[in-house]
Design a protein around this motif. Structure first.
Motif, PDB file in Angstrom:
ATOM      1  N   VAL A 185      -2.671   6.433   2.417  1.00  0.00           N
ATOM      2  CA  VAL A 185      -1.774   7.320   1.679  1.00  0.00           C
ATOM      3  C   VAL A 185      -2.534   8.403   0.929  1.00  0.00           C
ATOM      4  CG1 VAL A 185      -0.074   7.440  -0.187  1.00  0.00           C
ATOM      5  CG2 VAL A 185       0.043   5.593   1.493  1.00  0.00           C
ATOM      6  N   ASP A 186      -3.362   7.991  -0.013  1.00  0.00           N
ATOM      7  CA  ASP A 186      -4.055   8.917  -0.912  1.00  0.00           C
ATOM      8  C   ASP A 186      -5.286   8.206  -1.436  1.00  0.00           C
ATOM      9  OD1 ASP A 186      -4.446   9.736  -3.998  1.00  0.00           O
ATOM     10  OD2 ASP A 186      -3.688  11.479  -2.924  1.00  0.00           O
ATOM     11  N   GLU A 187      -6.361   8.933  -1.653  1.00  0.00           N
ATOM     12  CA  GLU A 187      -7.605   8.290  -2.068  1.00  0.00           C
ATOM     13  C   GLU A 187      -7.501   7.643  -3.446  1.00  0.00           C
ATOM     14  OE1 GLU A 187     -10.937  10.827  -3.170  1.00  0.00           O
ATOM     15  OE2 GLU A 187      -9.631  12.568  -2.983  1.00  0.00           O
ATOM     16  N   GLY A 188      -6.502   7.995  -4.246  1.00  0.00           N
ATOM     17  CA  GLY A 188      -6.329   7.390  -5.559  1.00  0.00           C
ATOM     18  C   GLY A 188      -5.220   6.362  -5.607  1.00  0.00           C
ATOM     19  N   SER A 189      -4.610   6.047  -4.458  1.00  0.00           N
ATOM     20  CA  SER A 189      -3.448   5.158  -4.434  1.00  0.00           C
ATOM     21  C   SER A 189      -3.871   3.702  -4.333  1.00  0.00           C
ATOM     22  CB  SER A 189      -2.550   5.517  -3.245  1.00  0.00           C
ATOM     23  OG  SER A 189      -1.509   4.574  -3.087  1.00  0.00           O
ATOM     24  N   ALA A 190      -3.285   2.858  -5.184  1.00  0.00           N
ATOM     25  CA  ALA A 190      -3.596   1.423  -5.148  1.00  0.00           C
ATOM     26  C   ALA A 190      -3.083   0.796  -3.866  1.00  0.00           C
ATOM     27  CB  ALA A 190      -2.999   0.724  -6.360  1.00  0.00           C
ATOM     28  N   SER A 191      -1.767   0.880  -3.639  1.00  0.00           N
ATOM     29  CA  SER A 191      -1.190   0.260  -2.442  1.00  0.00           C
ATOM     30  C   SER A 191      -1.493   1.054  -1.194  1.00  0.00           C
ATOM     31  CB  SER A 191       0.325   0.105  -2.602  1.00  0.00           C
ATOM     32  OG  SER A 191       0.945   1.365  -2.752  1.00  0.00           O
ATOM     33  N   GLY A 192      -1.784   2.339  -1.339  1.00  0.00           N
ATOM     34  CA  GLY A 192      -2.016   3.202  -0.197  1.00  0.00           C
ATOM     35  C   GLY A 192      -3.461   3.340   0.207  1.00  0.00           C
ATOM     36  N   TYR A 193      -4.390   2.737  -0.576  1.00  0.00           N
ATOM     37  CA  TYR A 193      -5.795   2.792  -0.163  1.00  0.00           C
ATOM     38  C   TYR A 193      -6.646   1.672  -0.762  1.00  0.00           C
ATOM     39  CZ  TYR A 193     -10.474   4.362   1.023  1.00  0.00           C
ATOM     40  OH  TYR A 193     -11.758   4.419   1.495  1.00  0.00           O
ATOM     41  N   TYR A 194      -6.736   1.579  -2.072  1.00  0.00           N
ATOM     42  CA  TYR A 194      -7.679   0.655  -2.689  1.00  0.00           C
ATOM     43  C   TYR A 194      -7.457  -0.795  -2.254  1.00  0.00           C
ATOM     44  CZ  TYR A 194      -9.851   3.999  -5.879  1.00  0.00           C
ATOM     45  OH  TYR A 194     -10.572   5.028  -6.402  1.00  0.00           O
ATOM     46  N   TYR A 195      -6.231  -1.275  -2.396  1.00  0.00           N
ATOM     47  CA  TYR A 195      -5.958  -2.673  -2.074  1.00  0.00           C
ATOM     48  C   TYR A 195      -6.060  -2.959  -0.578  1.00  0.00           C
ATOM     49  CZ  TYR A 195      -4.847  -4.328  -6.768  1.00  0.00           C
ATOM     50  OH  TYR A 195      -4.940  -4.714  -8.088  1.00  0.00           O
ATOM     51  N   PRO A 196      -5.453  -2.151   0.299  1.00  0.00           N
ATOM     52  CA  PRO A 196      -5.595  -2.455   1.726  1.00  0.00           C
ATOM     53  C   PRO A 196      -7.022  -2.299   2.242  1.00  0.00           C
ATOM     54  CG  PRO A 196      -4.416  -0.382   1.396  1.00  0.00           C
ATOM     55  CD  PRO A 196      -4.498  -1.049   0.066  1.00  0.00           C
ATOM     56  N   THR A 233      -2.015   3.963  14.604  1.00  0.00           N
ATOM     57  CA  THR A 233      -1.573   2.674  15.145  1.00  0.00           C
ATOM     58  C   THR A 233      -0.946   1.818  14.061  1.00  0.00           C
ATOM     59  OG1 THR A 233      -3.427   2.752  16.698  1.00  0.00           O
ATOM     60  CG2 THR A 233      -2.296   0.643  16.443  1.00  0.00           C
ATOM     61  N   VAL A 234      -1.555   1.819  12.888  1.00  0.00           N
ATOM     62  CA  VAL A 234      -1.029   1.076  11.746  1.00  0.00           C
ATOM     63  C   VAL A 234      -1.049   1.974  10.521  1.00  0.00           C
ATOM     64  CG1 VAL A 234      -1.785  -1.162  12.649  1.00  0.00           C
ATOM     65  CG2 VAL A 234      -3.289   0.117  11.103  1.00  0.00           C
ATOM     66  N   GLY A 235      -0.226   1.621   9.559  1.00  0.00           N
ATOM     67  CA  GLY A 235      -0.189   2.375   8.314  1.00  0.00           C
ATOM     68  C   GLY A 235       0.071   1.452   7.147  1.00  0.00           C
ATOM     69  N   VAL A 236      -0.118   1.983   5.947  1.00  0.00           N
ATOM     70  CA  VAL A 236       0.107   1.216   4.723  1.00  0.00           C
ATOM     71  C   VAL A 236       0.945   2.045   3.760  1.00  0.00           C
ATOM     72  CG1 VAL A 236      -2.035  -0.088   4.953  1.00  0.00           C
ATOM     73  CG2 VAL A 236      -2.023   2.045   3.633  1.00  0.00           C
ATOM     74  N   SER A 237       1.651   1.342   2.895  1.00  0.00           N
ATOM     75  CA  SER A 237       2.460   2.005   1.882  1.00  0.00           C
ATOM     76  C   SER A 237       2.899   0.970   0.872  1.00  0.00           C
ATOM     77  CB  SER A 237       3.701   2.661   2.499  1.00  0.00           C
ATOM     78  OG  SER A 237       4.624   1.662   2.932  1.00  0.00           O
ATOM     79  N   PHE A 238       3.617   1.411  -0.157  1.00  0.00           N
ATOM     80  CA  PHE A 238       4.282   0.444  -1.022  1.00  0.00           C
ATOM     81  C   PHE A 238       5.413  -0.199  -0.237  1.00  0.00           C
ATOM     82  CE2 PHE A 238       6.469   4.507  -2.177  1.00  0.00           C
ATOM     83  CZ  PHE A 238       7.759   4.172  -1.812  1.00  0.00           C
TER      84      PHE A 238
END
Length: 331
Positions: A185-196, A233-238
């Motif tokens: 999602v975004d380089e500062g996003s928890a659910s969109g980058y850090y956690y995954p 192929t895959v993605g992440v989000s809240f």
């Protein structure tokens, strides 16, 4: 192991660190200090937000929230939408914004880098935590059991339809390879980058530095659409960002299947500048809580960030997010 975001991914996400005023120009908010280091009475405030939906619509919704805060506080509050979390942290650090609405990782960064004070956290569906959802169109590869369709036509597998907290479906993450095309999602996003990204390292043994085909989509709905359009192929989000794009893609719940969750993440929240007096920090907290206590206020908070309510910031939960954030940026 500590790691940085992949250079190619960071380059794709690089943006100017500026605030774009909802009124079309930069804010000229006065500093909340009197020049001697002592807190002074602010005459106006800037509320900073970051896009998680259509930017034009967020600008309109943010203006409504700014108006409500102005009414509660008795001084003008200008709502401005920044380019991303990094820009908003920088704006807080530079005194260009005195109130910020951040994701949990950015909330920690605002506290640690800009000296901001976390005061509130969002509540959704009765909870102050949420998860990253992993989704894909390739169910043959990533669904280790049958695909389940709920009453609204949204599809799930690997137990994500019944889970109440994470992690879930981590065995499926082992199918991801270092050259996988992943829509973050975004380089500062928890659910969109850090956690995954942390989850990939822990479960699949993949250093995010090696994710050569990963990219930042620029928003949770954008990550959903990137996978739906075949760009990843895959993605992440809240959870569940598929609902954000159902109007433009009515079959999104069927087209994309959620196959895994991260561990629980503290919800996003509100931070204020430490330059404000404790009295004004409390006033701002009380103003948000008063807004969240009315039907009209909840309607605006839901329009801005799907917020059902607000509670005092959980500093212990934010410390856990701080540990995830600490994995990034190290040598």
């Amino acid at each position: 192991m500590k790691f940085r975001a992949p250079t190619a991914v960071l380059a794709a996400a690089a943006t100017a660190i500026v605030l774009a005023g909802c009124g079309g120009g930069p804010s000229t908010s006065t500093s909340p200090t009197d020049g001697t280091g002592d807190a002074a009475e602010p005459t106006e405030l800037v509320l900073g937000l970051v896009p998680s939906q259509d930017v034009d619509q967020l600008v309109l919704d943010a203006e409504d929230l700014g108006t409500m805060l102005s009414d509660e506080l008795g001084i003008p509050v200008t709502a401005e939408v920044s380019s991303d979390y990094t820009a908003l942290v920088t704006a807080m650090q530079a005194g260009q914004a005195q109130i910020g609405m951040f994701g949990p990782i950015a909330l920690v960064q605002a506290a640690d880098e800009a000296g901001a004070v976390p005061i509130l956290q969002s509540v959704r569906y009765g909870s102050s935590t949420y998860v990253t959802q992993w989704f894909t169109a390739d169910t043959d590869r990533f669904c280790l059991d049958d695909v389940v369709t709920d009453d609204e036509g949204y599809t799930f597998c690997n137990g994500t339809d019944q889970a109440e907290s994470g992690p879930v479906g981590e065995e499926a993450l082992e199918q991801i390879t270092a050259d996988e095309t992943i829509a973050f999602v975004d380089e500062g996003s928890a659910s969109g980058y850090y956690y995954p990204a942390t989850q990939l390292q822990q479960v699949a043994g993949i250093d995010p530095l090696d994710l050569s085909n990963a990219f930042f989509a620029g928003g949770h709905p954008n990550a959903v659409l990137a996978v739906a359009n075949g760009d990843a192929t895959v993605g992440v989000s809240f959870n569940d960002a598929r609902t954000e794009v159902v109007e433009e893609n009515p079959t999104i719940g069927e087209d994309l299947t959620v196959f895994a969750w991260s561990t629980d993440i503290p919800n996003d929240g509100v931070a204020v500048s430490a330059d404000l007096s404790e009295e004004w920090q409390q006033k701002i907290s009380d103003a948000f809580l008063a807004i969240a206590d009315t039907d009209e206020g909840v309607e605006v908070l839901q329009a801005v960030y799907n917020i059902d309510g607000l509670v005092a910031a959980d500093l212990d939960a934010l410390d856990a997010a701080r540990q995830v954030e600490a994995n990034f940026g190290g040598e």
